[in-house]
Design a protein around this motif. Structure first.
Motif, mmCIF file in Angstrom:
data_model
loop_
_atom_site.group_PDB
_atom_site.id
_atom_site.type_symbol
_atom_site.label_atom_id
_atom_site.label_comp_id
_atom_site.label_asym_id
_atom_site.label_seq_id
_atom_site.Cartn_x
_atom_site.Cartn_y
_atom_site.Cartn_z
ATOM 1 N N LEU A 167 3.510 -5.134 1.169
ATOM 2 C CA LEU A 167 1.853 -4.625 1.471
ATOM 3 C C LEU A 167 1.298 -3.469 2.283
ATOM 4 O O LEU A 167 0.815 -2.922 2.172
ATOM 5 N N TYR A 168 2.304 -2.360 2.552
ATOM 6 C CA TYR A 168 2.095 -1.116 3.347
ATOM 7 C C TYR A 168 1.443 -0.141 1.852
ATOM 8 O O TYR A 168 0.788 0.652 1.886
ATOM 9 N N LYS A 169 2.424 -0.179 0.755
ATOM 10 C CA LYS A 169 2.066 0.155 0.050
ATOM 11 C C LYS A 169 0.632 -0.155 -0.764
ATOM 12 O O LYS A 169 0.294 0.598 -1.481
ATOM 13 N N TYR A 170 0.507 -1.579 -1.199
ATOM 14 C CA TYR A 170 -0.676 -1.845 -1.052
ATOM 15 C C TYR A 170 -2.173 -0.802 -0.568
ATOM 16 O O TYR A 170 -3.021 -0.405 -1.235
ATOM 17 N N ALA A 171 -1.971 -1.037 0.824
ATOM 18 C CA ALA A 171 -2.717 -1.099 1.951
ATOM 19 C C ALA A 171 -3.431 0.763 1.381
ATOM 20 O O ALA A 171 -4.523 1.168 1.235
ATOM 21 N N LEU A 172 -1.745 1.598 1.155
ATOM 22 C CA LEU A 172 -1.884 3.002 1.240
ATOM 23 C C LEU A 172 -3.012 3.314 -0.458
ATOM 24 O O LEU A 172 -3.875 3.619 -0.112
ATOM 25 N N ALA A 173 -2.625 2.450 -1.336
ATOM 26 C CA ALA A 173 -3.368 2.840 -2.580
ATOM 27 C C ALA A 173 -4.731 2.359 -2.933
ATOM 28 O O ALA A 173 -5.439 2.779 -3.534
ATOM 29 N N ARG A 174 -4.975 1.542 -1.313
ATOM 30 C CA ARG A 174 -6.497 1.236 -1.365
ATOM 31 C C ARG A 174 -7.550 2.237 -0.297
ATOM 32 O O ARG A 174 -8.147 1.902 0.032
ATOM 33 N N SER B 141 1.089 5.991 8.606
ATOM 34 C CA SER B 141 0.684 7.230 8.476
ATOM 35 C C SER B 141 0.701 7.791 10.483
ATOM 36 O O SER B 141 0.985 9.259 10.323
ATOM 37 N N ARG B 142 1.143 6.849 10.972
ATOM 38 C CA ARG B 142 1.127 7.341 12.198
ATOM 39 C C ARG B 142 2.118 5.821 12.817
ATOM 40 O O ARG B 142 2.341 4.874 11.865
ATOM 41 N N ILE B 143 3.145 6.395 14.054
ATOM 42 C CA ILE B 143 3.475 4.981 14.352
ATOM 43 C C ILE B 143 4.030 4.677 15.574
ATOM 44 O O ILE B 143 3.455 5.319 16.559
ATOM 45 N N GLY B 144 3.194 3.660 15.978
ATOM 46 C CA GLY B 144 3.038 2.959 17.308
ATOM 47 C C GLY B 144 4.465 2.342 18.342
ATOM 48 O O GLY B 144 5.050 2.299 18.323
ATOM 49 N N HIS B 145 4.457 3.234 19.136
ATOM 50 C CA HIS B 145 5.553 3.827 20.114
ATOM 51 C C HIS B 145 6.350 4.820 19.433
ATOM 52 O O HIS B 145 6.477 6.372 19.899
ATOM 53 N N GLY B 146 7.328 4.283 19.051
ATOM 54 C CA GLY B 146 8.323 5.672 18.233
ATOM 55 C C GLY B 146 8.969 6.253 18.969
ATOM 56 O O GLY B 146 10.008 6.571 19.155
ATOM 57 N N ILE B 147 9.127 5.739 20.481
ATOM 58 C CA ILE B 147 9.749 6.523 21.220
ATOM 59 C C ILE B 147 11.133 6.167 20.938
ATOM 60 O O ILE B 147 11.778 6.979 21.633
ATOM 61 N N GLN B 148 12.350 5.382 20.623
ATOM 62 C CA GLN B 148 13.538 5.354 20.505
ATOM 63 C C GLN B 148 13.625 6.387 19.096
ATOM 64 O O GLN B 148 14.762 6.837 19.406
ATOM 65 N N ILE B 149 12.994 6.636 18.818
ATOM 66 C CA ILE B 149 13.562 7.972 17.450
ATOM 67 C C ILE B 149 13.996 9.125 18.632
ATOM 68 O O ILE B 149 14.752 9.456 18.367
ATOM 69 N N ILE C 188 -4.129 -0.881 9.094
ATOM 70 C CA ILE C 188 -3.367 -1.853 9.261
ATOM 71 C C ILE C 188 -2.524 -1.207 10.000
ATOM 72 O O ILE C 188 -1.503 -0.550 10.083
ATOM 73 N N ASP C 189 -1.781 -2.421 10.948
ATOM 74 C CA ASP C 189 -1.130 -2.189 11.979
ATOM 75 C C ASP C 189 0.070 -3.804 11.690
ATOM 76 O O ASP C 189 -0.299 -4.248 11.093
ATOM 77 N N LYS D 194 -5.399 3.560 5.785
ATOM 78 C CA LYS D 194 -4.392 3.788 6.709
ATOM 79 C C LYS D 194 -4.157 3.133 7.629
ATOM 80 O O LYS D 194 -4.031 1.775 7.077
ATOM 81 N N THR D 195 -2.424 3.169 7.594
ATOM 82 C CA THR D 195 -1.262 2.490 8.348
ATOM 83 C C THR D 195 -0.634 2.942 9.417
ATOM 84 O O THR D 195 -0.771 4.567 9.795
ATOM 85 N N THR D 196 -0.495 2.001 10.419
ATOM 86 C CA THR D 196 0.253 2.308 11.812
ATOM 87 C C THR D 196 1.031 1.216 11.713
ATOM 88 O O THR D 196 1.251 -0.154 11.175
ATOM 89 N N ALA D 197 2.370 0.900 13.192
ATOM 90 C CA ALA D 197 2.627 -0.232 13.155
ATOM 91 C C ALA D 197 4.246 -0.412 13.950
ATOM 92 O O ALA D 197 4.074 1.070 14.822
#
Length: 347
Positions: A184-191, A215-223, A165-166, A194-197
């Motif tokens: 929602l993300y905790k539930y997705a991982l438990a099932r 699991s991955r970071i969509g873009h994330g360039i500001q980090i 999911i994203d 994978k996750t990204t956002a």
């Protein structure tokens, strides 16, 4: 031989402008009257916008025409272009299935139809003519109500075509619903999903609370640009950034590609992987090899760093079924052919 992996491509932004323009004219769309010639449509569709919000509005042009009936048409053309022009071996297609359902239906029927949409995209992606390994990422939407996002998550859990999911739809509204997203993300991982956002794409999307659940970071360039102190924790978790260079020029997020050198340098130094992606190849009228070439010619990265990013894309792919990337398989094949030739000569 197909060689590359694409981890961040939106179905709504994947249609190249000429195919979309032709579709509008063949269907007699009002947009055909608005844009009677292709060059003016291409200019409208691909020109930079001032903000991410303005940019995201373009998705609505495509979402309403990607229906159950037309999705196979668009998927076929997406895969054909990806295989022939981009050398893709692996592609994750992300989209919000609810926005491809029939708006004339009542909400309950639209929620049921979401599963048909997922099935249609999945079946249409199994192309023998263009054999790309594909999987789907379903985008929860920051502007859709909670019960619809929950229904999409349940549909993701139940489908063999979905790997993750994203969270998309614009990052400004995230804050007021953060507890909901984390749940929602905790539930997705438990099932087992994978996750990204879409996180840390813009300065409005800097939400550290959600980072432990992706699991991955969509873009994330500001980090790396503004919060480099977070990089060691990302490295410890093994999280990968999905960096989409052209997007930041199209949305006004960056004035040029130059700041991306800081992004890549700091990530390499901290041991944080980056996968180079296109995001919306159709909206940008670019393909993945162009993103590679553009970063090289602007001295953002070098060839060795490009290779590391290409390897990272397969390593962090949610549904790549093989141990090695295609380039490794090709090298082994070449070594085998060379060894066989040597044996033949010695004989």
């Amino acid at each position: 031989m197909a060689l590359h992996a694409e981890l961040h491509r939106h179905l709504g932004g994947s249609v190249v402008p000429r195919i979309l323009w032709r579709y509008f004219h063949r269907q007699g769309s009002p947009l055909a009257e608005r844009f009677p010639t292709y060059p003016e449509f291409e200019d409208f569709y691909t020109r930079p916008r001032n903000t991410l919000e303005d940019y995201l509005e373009l998705h609505t042009l495509v979402e309403h025409v990607q229906t159950l009936e037309t999705l196979p048409y668009f998927i076929y053309r997406l895969l054909r272009g990806a295989y022939v022009f981009e050398d893709l071996a692996y592609l994750e297609i992300r989209y919000t299935p609810y926005l491809r359902t029939d708006p004339s239906l009542d909400e309950a029927d639209r929620l049921k139809q979401m599963r048909q949409v997922i099935e249609t995209v999945g079946q249409a992606s199994q192309q023998q003519e263009y054999p790309i390994v594909t999987s789907q990422i379903l985008c929860l939407h920051s502007r859709l109500p909670s019960h619809i996002n929950r229904a999409m998550l349940e549909a993701a859990v139940e489908s063999d075509y979905v790997c993750a999911i994203d969270l998309a739809g614009g990052d400004k509204p995230y804050r007021e619903r953060m507890e909901e997203w984390i749940e929602l993300y905790k539930y997705a991982l438990a099932r087992g999903l994978k996750t990204t956002a879409h996180l840390y794409e813009t300065l409005d999307g800097c939400h550290p609370e959600l980072l432990p659940y992706v699991s991955r970071i969509g873009h994330g360039i500001q980090i790396p640009l503004h919060y480099p102190e977070l990089l060691p924790e990302l490295a410890r978790r093994g999280q990968c950034l999905e960096v989409c260079p052209t997007t930041y020029l199209k949305t006004g997020t960056l004035p040029s590609l130059d700041p991306l050198k800081i992004v890549f340098d700091r990530c390499f130094e901290a041991g944080v992987d980056i996968a180079i992606c296109t995001d919306n190849a159709g909206l940008h009228n670019v393909r993945l090899p162009f993103e590679y070439e553009n970063l090289l010619t602007h001295d953002i990265i070098n060839f060795e760093q490009l290779k590391l990013c290409q390897e990272a894309a397969f390593r962090h792919a949610f549904a790549w079924p093989y141990k090695d990337r295609p380039a490794s398989l090709l090298s082994e094949l070449q070594q085998g052919v060379a060894a066989a030739s040597l044996v033949a000569l010695e004989a």
